[in-house]
Write a protein that holds these residues in place. Structure first.
Motif: not given
Length: 254
Positions: A66-67, A111-115, A203-206, A212-215
């Protein structure tokens, strides 16, 4: 906000991590605004998963990732308008781009946790190519990031090689440019990673239990003309520093 040595590092390596650009309170307001955008989008037909597709992962694994990504966040909450033109940002941008700096667009990535999905290695150049290559990204970290939760990785000095052929305009060949090839850029909330749009990054997966939040804000010199009329929107061209030496009537994309 930065030294001449840091500006020289950016020009030589194509990226620069600047610590503490935004305060804890400012980051908190941006997190709240991002949550509001996601909540409002979820009730519309415009909510979508922005995970990249391709052959870099088996299809069954891709389905699980998910992204969340939305463009032009400054159209949705004024906190991002203030952030993209923040005095600290303007000070840094004027040293990295020049006295005149113009916004190209903004977006948010979660990027939500784990996926949380990976970003394969790529340049931003294919999406909005420009003649002088002043275009740069400023990735504002709303969370602490490391390799476990998918921090950005860059290939230093890769901007000097110019545009590289991409797979369907989206990403580089993952066998030739694995994410492991990049230099990880772990950062704290409030830090900003600046990188040229020719700098190869990904970037790799979370894989952590942390979001992980970015603007992301994309900037350019207003005299750096696009070589293709792509990624045009009706709010493009906001001046962040200095003035626009080119007078023209701005109108929205059709």
């Amino acid at each position: 906000m930065i030294t001449k040595e840091q500006a020289d590092f950016y020009k030589e390596n194509g990226y620069l991590l600047v610590e503490g650009v935004f305060s804890t309170d400012e980051i908190g307001m941006m997190r709240k605004a991002m949550d509001g955008i996601i909540e409002r989008a979820a009730s519309t037909k415009f909510d979508h998963n922005a995970a990249w597709q391709g052959d870099f992962l088996p299809s069954e694994e891709l389905k699980k990732l998910v992204l969340k990504g939305f463009h032009d966040v400054h159209y949705h909450d004024a906190i991002f308008t203030r952030a993209l033109s923040h005095p600290n940002m303007a000070s840094i941008l004027s040293m990295l781009i020049g006295p005149n700096v113009q916004l190209h667009h903004s977006k948010m990535l979660v990027k939500p946790p784990e996926n949380g999905a990976a970003f394969p290695m790529h340049q931003d150049h294919p999406y909005f190519p420009h003649e002088k290559h002043t275009m740069m990204a400023a990735s504002v970290h709303l969370d602490d990031t490391d390799e476990q939760n998918g921090c950005l990785c860059v290939i230093p000095k890769s901007h000097k090689d110019g545009p590289v052929g991409h797979v369907g305009r989206h990403y580089l060949n993952h066998e030739q440019y694995p994410i492991s090839m990049g230099t990880p850029c772990p950062a704290k909330a409030g830090d900003v990673l600046f990188f040229n749009y020719l700098t190869i990054h990904g970037s790799g997966p979370n894989r952590s239990e942390r979001t992980r939040r970015n603007v992301l804000f994309q900037y350019r010199d207003p005299e750096d003309m696009p070589s293709e009329e792509t990624h045009v929107n009706w709010g493009q061209g906001l001046m962040v520093c200095g003035q626009n030496p080119i007078f023209k009537a701005y109108k929205g994309a059709h």
